[in-house]
Design an enzyme around this catalytic site. Sequence first.
Site, PDB file in Angstrom:
ATOM      1  N   CYS A   1       0.831  -1.211   0.000  1.00 47.22           N
ATOM      2  CA  CYS A   1       0.000   0.000   0.000  1.00 47.22           C
ATOM      3  C   CYS A   1       0.865   1.260   0.000  1.00 47.22           C
ATOM      4  O   CYS A   1       1.848   1.352   0.726  1.00 47.22           O
ATOM      5  CB  CYS A   1      -0.906  -0.008   1.234  1.00 47.22           C
ATOM      6  SG  CYS A   1      -2.034   1.390   1.262  1.00 47.22           S
ATOM      7  N   CYS A  28       0.549   0.289  10.258  1.00 43.77           N
ATOM      8  CA  CYS A  28       0.039  -0.741   9.345  1.00 43.77           C
ATOM      9  C   CYS A  28       1.108  -1.662   8.758  1.00 43.77           C
ATOM     10  O   CYS A  28       2.080  -1.209   8.146  1.00 43.77           O
ATOM     11  CB  CYS A  28      -0.743  -0.101   8.206  1.00 43.77           C
ATOM     12  SG  CYS A  28      -1.595  -1.346   7.212  1.00 43.77           S
ATOM     13  N   CYS A  48     -16.210  -9.281   6.005  1.00 48.80           N
ATOM     14  CA  CYS A  48     -15.623  -7.996   5.626  1.00 48.80           C
ATOM     15  C   CYS A  48     -14.365  -8.205   4.793  1.00 48.80           C
ATOM     16  O   CYS A  48     -13.424  -8.869   5.228  1.00 48.80           O
ATOM     17  CB  CYS A  48     -15.296  -7.179   6.877  1.00 48.80           C
ATOM     18  SG  CYS A  48     -14.501  -5.607   6.481  1.00 48.80           S
ATOM     19  N   CYS A  78       0.465   4.971   6.888  1.00 46.10           N
ATOM     20  CA  CYS A  78      -0.159   4.730   8.200  1.00 46.10           C
ATOM     21  C   CYS A  78       0.846   4.016   9.118  1.00 46.10           C
ATOM     22  O   CYS A  78       1.270   2.886   8.836  1.00 46.10           O
ATOM     23  CB  CYS A  78      -1.416   3.899   8.033  1.00 46.10           C
ATOM     24  SG  CYS A  78      -2.514   4.549   6.736  1.00 46.10           S
ATOM     25  N   CYS A 125     -19.388  -6.386   4.161  1.00 50.06           N
ATOM     26  CA  CYS A 125     -18.709  -5.116   4.401  1.00 50.06           C
ATOM     27  C   CYS A 125     -17.430  -5.115   3.578  1.00 50.06           C
ATOM     28  O   CYS A 125     -16.855  -6.174   3.314  1.00 50.06           O
ATOM     29  CB  CYS A 125     -18.390  -5.025   5.893  1.00 50.06           C
ATOM     30  SG  CYS A 125     -17.524  -3.521   6.363  1.00 50.06           S
ATOM     31  N   CYS A 140     -19.288   1.854   8.928  1.00 52.82           N
ATOM     32  CA  CYS A 140     -18.534   1.199   9.982  1.00 52.82           C
ATOM     33  C   CYS A 140     -17.302   2.065  10.196  1.00 52.82           C
ATOM     34  O   CYS A 140     -16.469   2.193   9.294  1.00 52.82           O
ATOM     35  CB  CYS A 140     -18.138  -0.215   9.553  1.00 52.82           C
ATOM     36  SG  CYS A 140     -16.972  -1.000  10.690  1.00 52.82           S
ATOM     37  N   ARG A 150     -17.529  -2.906  18.211  1.00 51.93           N
ATOM     38  CA  ARG A 150     -16.765  -4.130  17.916  1.00 51.93           C
ATOM     39  C   ARG A 150     -15.399  -4.091  18.577  1.00 51.93           C
ATOM     40  O   ARG A 150     -14.585  -3.203  18.284  1.00 51.93           O
ATOM     41  CB  ARG A 150     -16.635  -4.310  16.395  1.00 51.93           C
ATOM     42  CG  ARG A 150     -15.980  -5.634  15.983  1.00 51.93           C
ATOM     43  CD  ARG A 150     -16.143  -5.937  14.498  1.00 51.93           C
ATOM     44  NE  ARG A 150     -17.539  -5.907  14.136  1.00 51.93           N
ATOM     45  CZ  ARG A 150     -18.080  -5.040  13.272  1.00 51.93           C
ATOM     46  NH1 ARG A 150     -17.324  -4.198  12.626  1.00 51.93           N
ATOM     47  NH2 ARG A 150     -19.376  -5.058  13.038  1.00 51.93           N
TER      48      ARG A 150
HETATM   49  N1  SAM Z   1      -6.600   0.421   3.166  1.00 54.00           N
HETATM   50  C1  SAM Z   1      -7.883   0.706   3.652  1.00 54.00           C
HETATM   51  C2  SAM Z   1      -7.931   1.869   4.636  1.00 54.00           C
HETATM   52  O1  SAM Z   1      -6.923   2.186   5.217  1.00 54.00           O
HETATM   53  O2  SAM Z   1      -9.018   2.434   4.799  1.00 54.00           O
HETATM   54  C3  SAM Z   1      -8.585  -0.491   4.289  1.00 54.00           C
HETATM   55  C4  SAM Z   1      -7.824  -1.451   5.182  1.00 54.00           C
HETATM   56  S1  SAM Z   1      -7.078  -0.785   6.659  1.00 54.00           S
HETATM   57  C5  SAM Z   1      -6.019  -2.137   7.084  1.00 54.00           C
HETATM   58  C6  SAM Z   1      -8.414  -0.748   7.811  1.00 54.00           C
HETATM   59  C7  SAM Z   1      -8.129  -0.331   9.232  1.00 54.00           C
HETATM   60  O3  SAM Z   1      -7.435  -1.350   9.924  1.00 54.00           O
HETATM   61  C8  SAM Z   1      -7.289   0.890   9.473  1.00 54.00           C
HETATM   62  O4  SAM Z   1      -7.985   2.082   9.303  1.00 54.00           O
HETATM   63  C9  SAM Z   1      -6.896   0.708  10.928  1.00 54.00           C
HETATM   64  O5  SAM Z   1      -7.848   1.312  11.784  1.00 54.00           O
HETATM   65  C10 SAM Z   1      -6.915  -0.801  11.109  1.00 54.00           C
HETATM   66  N2  SAM Z   1      -5.550  -1.317  11.350  1.00 54.00           N
HETATM   67  C11 SAM Z   1      -4.589  -1.484  10.412  1.00 54.00           C
HETATM   68  N3  SAM Z   1      -3.456  -1.958  10.967  1.00 54.00           N
HETATM   69  C12 SAM Z   1      -3.708  -2.099  12.291  1.00 54.00           C
HETATM   70  C13 SAM Z   1      -2.926  -2.539  13.387  1.00 54.00           C
HETATM   71  N4  SAM Z   1      -1.661  -2.920  13.248  1.00 54.00           N
HETATM   72  N5  SAM Z   1      -3.497  -2.571  14.615  1.00 54.00           N
HETATM   73  C14 SAM Z   1      -4.792  -2.185  14.768  1.00 54.00           C
HETATM   74  N6  SAM Z   1      -5.572  -1.761  13.757  1.00 54.00           N
HETATM   75  C15 SAM Z   1      -5.038  -1.704  12.542  1.00 54.00           C
HETATM   76  C1  DTB Z   2     -11.069  -2.426  11.617  1.00 48.01           C
HETATM   77  O1  DTB Z   2     -11.395  -1.434  12.282  1.00 48.01           O
HETATM   78  N1  DTB Z   2     -10.216  -3.355  12.006  1.00 48.01           N
HETATM   79  C2  DTB Z   2     -10.011  -4.364  10.979  1.00 48.01           C
HETATM   80  C3  DTB Z   2     -11.050  -3.953   9.922  1.00 48.01           C
HETATM   81  N2  DTB Z   2     -11.556  -2.712  10.429  1.00 48.01           N
HETATM   82  C4  DTB Z   2     -10.675  -3.864   8.515  1.00 48.01           C
HETATM   83  C5  DTB Z   2      -8.601  -4.463  10.519  1.00 48.01           C
HETATM   84  C6  DTB Z   2      -7.619  -4.782  11.626  1.00 48.01           C
HETATM   85  C7  DTB Z   2      -6.282  -4.981  11.020  1.00 48.01           C
HETATM   86  C8  DTB Z   2      -5.255  -5.443  12.000  1.00 48.01           C
HETATM   87  C9  DTB Z   2      -3.909  -5.589  11.388  1.00 48.01           C
HETATM   88  C10 DTB Z   2      -3.811  -6.644  10.335  1.00 48.01           C
HETATM   89  O2  DTB Z   2      -4.298  -7.779  10.510  1.00 48.01           O
HETATM   90  O3  DTB Z   2      -3.201  -6.384   9.295  1.00 48.01           O
HETATM   91 FE1  SF4 Z   3      -2.764   1.215   3.378  1.00 49.20          FE
HETATM   92 FE2  SF4 Z   3      -2.674   0.067   5.768  1.00 49.20          FE
HETATM   93 FE3  SF4 Z   3      -3.067   2.691   5.579  1.00 49.20          FE
HETATM   94 FE4  SF4 Z   3      -5.017   0.999   4.781  1.00 49.20          FE
HETATM   95  S1  SF4 Z   3      -4.243   1.254   6.849  1.00 49.20           S
HETATM   96  S2  SF4 Z   3      -4.277   2.831   3.705  1.00 49.20           S
HETATM   97  S3  SF4 Z   3      -3.754  -0.699   3.986  1.00 49.20           S
HETATM   98  S4  SF4 Z   3      -1.192   1.584   4.939  1.00 49.20           S
END
Ligand code: SAM
Ligand code: DTB
Ligand code: SF4
Length: 314
Positions: free
Chosen positions: A52, A59, A96, A56, A128, A188, A260
């Site tokens: 990506c 992430c 989802c 973030c 979702c 959500c 959740r």
């Molecule tokens: N890329 C899209 C976005 O950012 O909207 C969708 C997927 S993203 C992985 C969805 C959400 O997962 C993020 O907004 C964040 O709140 C959560 N998330 C991602 N990595 C995480 C982590 N290491 N621990 C907890 N929540 C995480």
């Molecule tokens: C949300 O709030 N938590 C989920 C879902 N929406 C998409 C994602 C959590 C991701 C945790 C890190 C991972 O597994 O990569």
């Molecule tokens: Fe990309 Fe992760 Fe950020 Fe979603 S949360 S935009 S997958 S870097």
Amino acid sequence: MIHHDWTTAKVEALYHLPLTELLFRAQSVHRHHHDPETVQRCTLLSIKTGGCPEDCAYCPQSARYRTGVEREELMKPEAVMAAAREARANGSTRFCMGAAWREVQDGAAFDAVLRMVEDVAGLGMEVCTTLGMLTADQAQRLKASGLTAYNHNLDTSPEFYPGIITTRTYQDRLDTLRHVQSAGLSVCCGGIVGMGESARDRCAMLAQLGSLDPHPESLPVNVLVRTAGTPLEDADDLDPIELVRTVACARLVAPKARVRLSAGRLALTAEAQALCFVAGANSIFSGEKLLTSPNPSVDEDRQLMERLGLRFQA
Ligand code: SAM
Ligand code: DTB
Ligand code: SF4
């Protein structure tokens, strides 16, 4: 009882109540709107993993950090359907699908996702997706394909946000949420705790969520899953009581939402999770994997529910 004029100060006044009082209030509101004995299960599937462009800081899927998550292509529809059927067989009522995209781009990949949405909806599950930023038109196409809800998190407070993500703004996120709502989709939307934010930041985020009109239909509270290689790999542990206070305030700002208890449960004790259910959490992610990181097994969660005398929503 339901209102949308939340401010940080109003949420802080609740957040810092004696825990007994806070839990009593949250539990009272919870019981007014929900069956306090049932917990919904949702299953996540990463249909497009890694690579990506966003930064973030939490992430594992950002291409900017070396986390060991490999970039993969969009999953094949048959594999997605197999995962959805398995999730349904294991008792999840919501599926989802997540993609590591900055934003949705019109074209073959989005068309393929629209077909996946249609097929999963055909299984009788709530569907979702979380695909990054969306235009109003894309939101409408998702709605027409049978999507139930779109996940797009605010993640944290407007003040703490620029230290976590620089490649898109808080306003960008609010714009996407507006497009989702205008299309008649459920929103959500929630955030992450344990990123080094203050209690005030958690309250400011909750005030933002409580100010959305309508409120989010589901409100995920994620505990940061620390991932080696990301800027937040060494974030301090969060006191679980702060999580419980956050969940209770989420319940109070959005009484009808499904709150959740999302990422990070593997790092929580059964007792901490139990307090979150008392505080008004009524949904979890089910299955051994979140998007890229581990989660308790279906069996472990069954045992937890048994210990607590709670039921999964059928
Ligand atoms: N890329 C899209 C976005 O950012 O909207 C969708 C997927 S993203 C992985 C969805 C959400 O997962 C993020 O907004 C964040 O709140 C959560 N998330 C991602 N990595 C995480 C982590 N290491 N621990 C907890 N929540 C995480
Ligand atoms: C949300 O709030 N938590 C989920 C879902 N929406 C998409 C994602 C959590 C991701 C945790 C890190 C991972 O597994 O990569
Ligand atoms: Fe990309 Fe992760 Fe950020 Fe979603 S949360 S935009 S997958 S870097």
